[in-house]
Design a protein around this motif. Structure first.
Motif: not given
Ligand code: NAD
Length: 307
Positions: A129, A182, A251
């Motif tokens: 991350s 996420n 994403q």
């Protein structure tokens, strides 16, 4: 005089995948005194790695041969499966620890780890991350799946590239933690964006709404660390026209991985699923390279147009 303590902790590391993330990570390992043999398909990436103190390898196999640790930072599961099956696993011995830091589907991670285990080779899934800036600064957070002993062995190497190294569980658990996180991020960013847009339509001043909600039950990381509204909250990609940051296309990739895992596990993920559809719209309009908080522009063009 050379520090003996440091000398004894120097490792031979094969590093494969020197892109946006891997380039900085390999550079940090070299800067900490490790011997890094680096490989990428792209010449420019190899040149950058050499400039950062790594040694160029002619192939993934060559980078892995004789290494104490192999670290990979590749685009997706297909690349990870191919590079490990065709090159790395056959090049290393049981003394080598393999660590894949790419974000890939849980099933691919578990398959590659099982393949390595068949040859007596330990492997960790260790996705990260933190974006490119954190990779360059050595401040990534690693979420790691694998056996306890392998985790302890690999931890100092991961610490050389990050600020936090957390064991999530056994094989595949790192990838599972990453995609669950996420998916949550994607959903809260959409929810935060629509709340600001509604607040605006209801005549609220957006800074005032931020001041209230950031101290009330609507608060989340998407609001107080990564606010999608320009000029509100800390400085974020919203203040730079949604340039840089965490690309919407990445994403979307992570949301697709979450949906794939949810399907395999018979889990219901309605909010993640809706977030995936919305990010697909954003990417399909050609905005995949923009920061993911730019989703607010796709929910209502009014706010963006006003800026
Ligand atoms: P990238 O595309 O910049 O880098 C990938 C590199 O792998 C490229 O340089 C490519 O040439 C190389 N590569 C591909 N196939 C190869 C092969 N067979 N052998 C050797 N090299 C090969 O991608 P990135 O942004 O560095 O992301 C890497 C991984 O990290 C992805 O899984 C991504 O989802 C994840 N991640 C990215 C970010 C981010 O902000 N960029 C953040 C967290 C996690």
């Amino acid at each position: 005089m050379k520090d003996e303590h440091q000398e004894s902790h120097m490792a031979k590391i094969g590093f494969i995948g020197l892109g946006n993330m891997g380039g900085g990570m390999a550079a940090n390992l070299a800067a900490k005194g490790h011997e890094v043999r680096a490989f990428d398909l792209a010449e420019a990436a190899l040149v950058r790695a050499e400039e950062a103190g790594c040694t160029r390898a002619a192939s993934a196999r060559e980078a892995a041969t004789g290494a104490d640790f192999v670290v990979t930072m590749l685009p997706a599961g297909t690349h990870v499966r191919a590079v490990y099956s065709n090159e790395i696993i056959n090049a290393v011995s049981p003394g080598t620890l393999l660590m894949d830091c790419s974000t890939i589907n849980v099933a691919s991670a578990r398959a590659v780890i099982a393949q390595a285990a068949e040859k007596g080779i330990a492997m960790l899934d260790a996705p990260v991350s933190g974006g490119i800036a954190a990779a360059n600064a050595g401040t990534l957070t690693f979420m790691v799946g694998g056996e306890e002993a392998a985790f302890e062995n690999g931890k100092p190497i991961l610490e050389a590239m990050g600020k936090a190294v957390i064991r999530a569980g056994d094989a595949g658990a790192g990838q599972a933690a990453k995609i669950c996180n996420n998916m949550l991020l994607g959903a809260t960013m959409v929810a935060t964006s629509e709340a600001f847009l509604l607040a605006k339509k209801l005549g609220l001043d957006l800074q005032t709404f931020y001041d209230i909600s950031s101290k009330a039950s609507g608060q989340s990381w998407s609001m107080t660390s990564y606010c999608p509204v320009p000029g509100v909250g800390p400085e974020t990609p919203a203040d730079r026209g949604y340039e840089g940051g965490f690309a919407a296309a990445l994403q979307l990739k992570d949301l697709k991985l979450a949906l794939q895992a949810a399907q395999e596990a018979n889990a219901s993920v309605p909010m993640g699923s809706l977030a995936e559809s919305l990010y697909q719209v954003m990417v399909n309009t050609g905005a995949g390279g923009r920061d993911f908080s730019g989703i607010i522009q796709f929910l209502d063009g009014e706010l963006a147009a006003a800026k």
